[in-house]
Motif scaffolding. Structure first.
Motif, PDB file in Angstrom:
ATOM      1  N   UNK A  98      32.385  38.932  40.690  1.00  0.00           N
ATOM      2  CA  UNK A  98      31.219  38.079  40.869  1.00  0.00           C
ATOM      3  C   UNK A  98      31.541  36.914  41.803  1.00  0.00           C
ATOM      4  N   UNK A  99      30.649  35.937  41.862  1.00  0.00           N
ATOM      5  CA  UNK A  99      30.891  34.731  42.662  1.00  0.00           C
ATOM      6  C   UNK A  99      30.887  33.475  41.790  1.00  0.00           C
ATOM      7  N   UNK A 100      30.927  33.665  40.479  1.00  0.00           N
ATOM      8  CA  UNK A 100      30.948  32.530  39.553  1.00  0.00           C
ATOM      9  C   UNK A 100      31.658  32.937  38.271  1.00  0.00           C
ATOM     10  N   UNK A 142      38.584  47.814  41.295  1.00  0.00           N
ATOM     11  CA  UNK A 142      37.146  48.022  41.502  1.00  0.00           C
ATOM     12  C   UNK A 142      36.395  46.703  41.316  1.00  0.00           C
ATOM     13  N   UNK A 143      36.751  45.928  40.298  1.00  0.00           N
ATOM     14  CA  UNK A 143      36.117  44.622  40.089  1.00  0.00           C
ATOM     15  C   UNK A 143      36.395  43.696  41.267  1.00  0.00           C
ATOM     16  N   UNK A 144      37.592  43.776  41.825  1.00  0.00           N
ATOM     17  CA  UNK A 144      37.911  42.969  43.005  1.00  0.00           C
ATOM     18  C   UNK A 144      37.028  43.368  44.178  1.00  0.00           C
ATOM     19  N   UNK A 145      36.790  44.675  44.348  1.00  0.00           N
ATOM     20  CA  UNK A 145      35.885  45.131  45.417  1.00  0.00           C
ATOM     21  C   UNK A 145      34.470  44.602  45.172  1.00  0.00           C
ATOM     22  N   UNK A 146      34.014  44.620  43.898  1.00  0.00           N
ATOM     23  CA  UNK A 146      32.689  44.078  43.574  1.00  0.00           C
ATOM     24  C   UNK A 146      32.632  42.602  43.965  1.00  0.00           C
ATOM     25  N   UNK A 147      33.680  41.844  43.608  1.00  0.00           N
ATOM     26  CA  UNK A 147      33.698  40.405  43.891  1.00  0.00           C
ATOM     27  C   UNK A 147      33.618  40.137  45.389  1.00  0.00           C
ATOM     28  N   UNK A 148      34.280  40.954  46.175  1.00  0.00           N
ATOM     29  CA  UNK A 148      34.292  40.741  47.623  1.00  0.00           C
ATOM     30  C   UNK A 148      32.943  41.023  48.277  1.00  0.00           C
ATOM     31  N   UNK A 161      31.128  33.610  48.694  1.00  0.00           N
ATOM     32  CA  UNK A 161      32.259  32.826  48.194  1.00  0.00           C
ATOM     33  C   UNK A 161      31.814  31.911  47.067  1.00  0.00           C
ATOM     34  N   UNK A 162      32.669  31.672  46.099  1.00  0.00           N
ATOM     35  CA  UNK A 162      34.008  32.235  45.938  1.00  0.00           C
ATOM     36  C   UNK A 162      33.942  33.641  45.355  1.00  0.00           C
ATOM     37  N   UNK A 163      34.993  34.417  45.573  1.00  0.00           N
ATOM     38  CA  UNK A 163      35.093  35.774  45.033  1.00  0.00           C
ATOM     39  C   UNK A 163      35.916  35.701  43.753  1.00  0.00           C
ATOM     40  N   UNK A 164      35.267  35.968  42.622  1.00  0.00           N
ATOM     41  CA  UNK A 164      35.896  35.748  41.316  1.00  0.00           C
ATOM     42  C   UNK A 164      35.908  37.035  40.505  1.00  0.00           C
ATOM     43  N   UNK A 165      37.011  37.257  39.816  1.00  0.00           N
ATOM     44  CA  UNK A 165      37.120  38.351  38.856  1.00  0.00           C
ATOM     45  C   UNK A 165      37.253  37.725  37.472  1.00  0.00           C
ATOM     46  N   UNK A 187      39.869  35.110  30.818  1.00  0.00           N
ATOM     47  CA  UNK A 187      40.207  34.246  31.938  1.00  0.00           C
ATOM     48  C   UNK A 187      39.447  34.709  33.167  1.00  0.00           C
ATOM     49  N   UNK A 188      39.633  34.007  34.257  1.00  0.00           N
ATOM     50  CA  UNK A 188      39.084  34.434  35.544  1.00  0.00           C
ATOM     51  C   UNK A 188      40.059  33.998  36.618  1.00  0.00           C
ATOM     52  N   UNK A 189      39.940  34.629  37.791  1.00  0.00           N
ATOM     53  CA  UNK A 189      40.754  34.224  38.924  1.00  0.00           C
ATOM     54  C   UNK A 189      39.964  34.447  40.203  1.00  0.00           C
TER      55      UNK A 189
END
Length: 150
Positions: A7-9, A37-43, A47-51, A146-148
Motif C-alpha cells: 500500500x501507500x500508508x 507480491x506485496x512489495x510489487x503491489x506497494x510499488x 509514494x511512500x511504498x509500504x508493506x 509491523x510495516x516497512x
C-alpha cells in the motif's frame, strides 16, 4: 501465518472497502502470503511504498472458500466476482488473476478464446496468492505486526 499487504500508508486497523473496481474475490481487504507480491503491489501505489505485515490466526465459524490452484471453479468464481456478483464467504483464498491473466479472463468471457485456450495461456504464469477478508468477523483473524517502506 504471516500475511502482507502492499500500500501507500500504514494500515494497522484493516477495513472492509466496498468501492472502486471489482476485484478477483469481491470487495474487502486483500493480503498475500508472498512478501515479494506485496512489495510489487506497494510499488504500484504512490509514494511512500509500504508493506504492512500481519499475523493471521483462524477462528471458528468462518465461512472460508479456498482455491489451491487455478481451476474451472476458480475461473467461474473470479468471473462472477469481477462482474459484481456477491458471495457469502468471510474469507476467500487462492491464486490471483493479475492484469495479464485478467485479460485472458475477459477474452474468455467475451468469447474471443475458448476455455481450453485460457488454460493453455495461464499455464506458465508464476505462482500468486491472495486472501480476501470480506467481513468484520474475518478481520478479527488479523493482527498488525509491523510495516516497512520500500
Amino acid at each position: 501465518m504471516k500475511l502482507y499487504h502492499g500500500t501507500d500508508t500504514i494500515i494497522d486497523k484493516p477495513e472492509i472497502l466496498k468501492s472502486g473496481f471489482t476485484k478477483d474475490f469481491g470487495y474487502g481487504f486483500y493480503c498475500t502470503s508472498i512478501e515479494r507480491q506485496a512489495q510489487r503491489w506497494a510499488l504500484t501505489k504512490r509514494n511512500p511504498h509500504i508493506v504492512c505485515v500481519y499475523e493471521y490466526e483462524p477462528i471458528e465459524n468462518l465461512k472460508i472458500k479456498s482455491f489451491e490452484k487455478m481451476t474451472e471453479e476458480w475461473l467461474d468464481f473470479i468471473a462472477a466476482c469481477r462482474n459484481g456478483v456477491c458471495h457469502a464467504n468471510d474469507i476467500v483464498e487462492g491464486p490471483m488473476a493479475d492484469d495479464e491473466v485478467w485479460d485472458y479472463v475477459e477474452d474468455f468471457l467475451s468469447g474471443q478464446i475458448s476455455r481450453e485456450a485460457f488454460w493453455i495461456l495461464v499455464k506458465f504464469k508464476h505462482p500468486t496468492h491472495q486472501m480476501l477478508f470480506a467481513t468484520e468477523k474475518a478481520l478479527q483473524t488479523l493482527t498488525f505486526i509491523t510495516s516497512y517502506e520500500l
